[in-house]
Design a protein around this motif. Structure first.
Motif, PDB file in Angstrom:
ATOM      1  N   HIS A   1      15.195  26.690  34.827  1.00  0.00           N
ATOM      2  CA  HIS A   1      15.767  25.354  35.013  1.00  0.00           C
ATOM      3  C   HIS A   1      17.035  25.528  35.856  1.00  0.00           C
ATOM      4  CE1 HIS A   1      13.539  24.349  31.120  1.00  0.00           C
ATOM      5  NE2 HIS A   1      12.895  23.772  32.123  1.00  0.00           N
TER       6      HIS A   1
ATOM      7  N   ALA B   1      15.504  24.217  42.636  1.00  0.00           N
ATOM      8  CA  ALA B   1      16.195  23.499  41.560  1.00  0.00           C
ATOM      9  C   ALA B   1      17.596  24.069  41.352  1.00  0.00           C
ATOM     10  CB  ALA B   1      15.384  23.588  40.263  1.00  0.00           C
TER      11      ALA B   1
ATOM     12  N   THR C   1      19.768  21.074  39.566  1.00  0.00           N
ATOM     13  CA  THR C   1      18.974  20.146  38.760  1.00  0.00           C
ATOM     14  C   THR C   1      17.969  20.919  37.910  1.00  0.00           C
ATOM     15  OG1 THR C   1      17.471  19.900  40.650  1.00  0.00           O
ATOM     16  CG2 THR C   1      19.134  18.178  40.334  1.00  0.00           C
ATOM     17  N   ARG C   2      17.538  20.311  36.818  1.00  0.00           N
ATOM     18  CA  ARG C   2      16.579  20.958  35.919  1.00  0.00           C
ATOM     19  C   ARG C   2      15.245  21.211  36.628  1.00  0.00           C
ATOM     20  NH1 ARG C   2      16.144  21.636  30.528  1.00  0.00           N
ATOM     21  NH2 ARG C   2      14.129  21.458  29.494  1.00  0.00           N
ATOM     22  N   THR C   3      14.750  20.178  37.304  1.00  0.00           N
ATOM     23  CA  THR C   3      13.460  20.279  37.983  1.00  0.00           C
ATOM     24  C   THR C   3      13.688  20.425  39.481  1.00  0.00           C
ATOM     25  OG1 THR C   3      13.258  17.897  38.276  1.00  0.00           O
ATOM     26  CG2 THR C   3      12.420  18.799  36.207  1.00  0.00           C
ATOM     27  N   SER C   4      12.630  20.762  40.194  1.00  0.00           N
ATOM     28  CA  SER C   4      12.761  20.977  41.639  1.00  0.00           C
ATOM     29  C   SER C   4      12.983  19.663  42.371  1.00  0.00           C
ATOM     30  CB  SER C   4      11.489  21.636  42.162  1.00  0.00           C
ATOM     31  OG  SER C   4      11.543  21.721  43.569  1.00  0.00           O
ATOM     32  N   PRO C   5      13.934  19.634  43.305  1.00  0.00           N
ATOM     33  CA  PRO C   5      14.124  18.415  44.101  1.00  0.00           C
ATOM     34  C   PRO C   5      12.961  18.177  45.067  1.00  0.00           C
ATOM     35  CG  PRO C   5      15.480  20.194  44.973  1.00  0.00           C
ATOM     36  CD  PRO C   5      14.852  20.719  43.707  1.00  0.00           C
TER      37      PRO C   5
ATOM     38  N   ASP D   1       9.483  18.683  44.460  1.00  0.00           N
ATOM     39  CA  ASP D   1       8.290  18.051  43.873  1.00  0.00           C
ATOM     40  C   ASP D   1       8.556  17.453  42.495  1.00  0.00           C
ATOM     41  OD1 ASP D   1       8.517  20.320  42.285  1.00  0.00           O
ATOM     42  OD2 ASP D   1       6.892  21.384  43.275  1.00  0.00           O
ATOM     43  N   LYS D   2       9.790  17.569  42.018  1.00  0.00           N
ATOM     44  CA  LYS D   2      10.197  17.030  40.708  1.00  0.00           C
ATOM     45  C   LYS D   2       9.458  17.696  39.545  1.00  0.00           C
ATOM     46  CE  LYS D   2      13.221  14.149  42.277  1.00  0.00           C
ATOM     47  NZ  LYS D   2      14.643  14.470  42.060  1.00  0.00           N
TER      48      LYS D   2
ATOM     49  N   ASN E   1       8.942  20.454  36.599  1.00  0.00           N
ATOM     50  CA  ASN E   1       9.644  21.339  35.681  1.00  0.00           C
ATOM     51  C   ASN E   1       8.875  22.664  35.662  1.00  0.00           C
ATOM     52  OD1 ASN E   1      10.572  22.704  33.419  1.00  0.00           O
ATOM     53  ND2 ASN E   1      10.364  20.981  32.026  1.00  0.00           N
TER      54      ASN E   1
ATOM     55  N   THR F   1       1.966  22.396  44.534  1.00  0.00           N
ATOM     56  CA  THR F   1       3.295  22.096  45.064  1.00  0.00           C
ATOM     57  C   THR F   1       4.149  23.372  45.044  1.00  0.00           C
ATOM     58  OG1 THR F   1       4.268  21.593  42.916  1.00  0.00           O
ATOM     59  CG2 THR F   1       3.123  19.780  44.056  1.00  0.00           C
TER      60      THR F   1
ATOM     61  N   THR G   1       6.719  24.241  43.291  1.00  0.00           N
ATOM     62  CA  THR G   1       6.976  24.766  41.945  1.00  0.00           C
ATOM     63  C   THR G   1       5.707  25.369  41.347  1.00  0.00           C
ATOM     64  OG1 THR G   1       8.645  23.047  41.697  1.00  0.00           O
ATOM     65  CG2 THR G   1       8.005  24.217  39.712  1.00  0.00           C
TER      66      THR G   1
END
Ligand SMILES: [Zn+2]
Length: 331
Positions: free
Chosen positions: A58, A94, A99-103, A105-106, A108, A120, A122
């Motif tokens: 994360h 990320a 940020t917790r998740t990847s900018p 592909d969003k 986690n 994606t 991630t």
């Protein structure tokens, strides 16, 4: 399955200390034919066990990346028997975005396993870990902290597992890490986790929660650094004695979903117990004050178990569904 698009720029099998990248092709507006460059260090000296050390699963959790960037720079191959693979910031996009998740592909990363080589960004990282890094490892130490939305009492943890021998080896590594607290966790929602991927492969998997709030503290970084070297000494990879903790670790249990105190309301959180505080089942651990107008009574959030407060929501405002607090049971 198609090969991973990720290419390691260093050799995992040669002796010495090597610093390079996991290069993940990612063609985009600001970099045609560009790549995500994930830093990696491999330190190897002869035969012996292999430890895979990861931070930044994360991107807003910092004790792991600090301890591992530092270890990558300072670990002397002459003191090693075996191999140490260090990835200080595994979900690198990320981590760079804090940020917790990847900018990108969003996603986690810790819910993306086993990943996909044609997925994606991630999912590609998860697939590379699953098929390239995990098979090499005897033990995985994956650092976490609370990130921007939680704060934790510092602990090292492993999961209750169906295989008692594998579980015992994981708890022995947790004991060796020697954090102030050690936790036996029953994972409620384990699908897609790095933890589960490693455990299903028979690996010893150890994780941490060392603080939070989107930052790090001197004390929690010191726990991460000491714990990492202690686990490597426990495995026989590092020579010399493990560094004793100032206090013996205290074991805690997280036996069920009753540990988690969730808010069904939005509002202003008033903590009623601080981290490490003792609570009894039924005790109010936080009050959620409505903020749309004055004169309204707060909602009381209560512990469902006797134990210690091991985590709390960090920002002052909570939303419906947020984890407000976590209670663990003293063993
Ligand atoms: Zn985390």
């Amino acid at each position: 399955m198609i090969p991973s698009p990720i290419v390691a720029t260093i050799d995992f099998a040669a002796d010495g200390a090597r610093h390079g990248f996991l290069r993940l092709p990612y063609s985009r507006d600001d970099s045609a034919w560009g790549s995500v460059m994930i830093p990696i260090t491999v330190i190897r000296n002869g035969s012996g066990p292999t430890a895979l050390l990861t931070g930044g699963n994360h991107g807003d959790e910092y004790e792991g990346p600090i301890a591992l960037f530092d270890l990558a720079r300072t670990l002397d191959p002459a003191t090693v028997s075996g191999t140490v693979i260090i990835v200080p910031a595994l979900n690198y996009p990320a981590f760079r975005a804090a940020t917790r998740t990847s900018p990108i592909d969003k996603v986690n990363l810790n819910r993306a396993f086993p990943g996909a080589p044609d997925g994606t960004v991630t999912q590609k990282i998860a697939d590379y870990v699953q098929r390239a890094l995990l098979p090499m490892a005897d033990l995985v130490l994956d650092f976490h902290s609370g990130g921007r939305t939680l704060d934790f009492l510092p602990f090292c943890a492993a999961h209750l597992l169906p295989n008692p021998e594998q579980e015992a080896r994981a708890f022995a590594a947790v004991e060796a890490f020697a954090a102030p607290f050690s936790v036996r966790m029953l994972e409620i929602d384990n699908v897609g986790m790095f933890d589960t991927a490693a455990e299903e492969m028979g690996k010893v998997f150890v994780t941490t929660e060392l603080g939070g709030g989107g930052t790090a503290r001197a004390a929690t970084v010191a726990i991460a650094k000491r714990g990492t070297r202690n686990v490597l000494a426990h495995l026989g990879i590092l020579s010399g004695e493990a560094e004793p903790a100032p206090e013996p670790t205290r074991w805690l249990d997280m036996p069920s979903g009753d540990c988690f105190v969730l808010s069904e309301d939005e509002g202003l959180m008033e903590p009623m117990v601080d981290l490490g505080g003792a609570v009894a089942a039924g005790d109010v651990v936080a009050r959620i004050h409505p903020v749309t107008r004055a004169g309204l009574a707060p909602v009381e959030l209560r512990a469902r178990l006797d134990g210690l407060l091991v985590a709390r929501h960090f920002p002052g405002l909570v939303k419906a569904g947020d984890c407000a607090a976590v209670v663990a049971v003293a063993l």
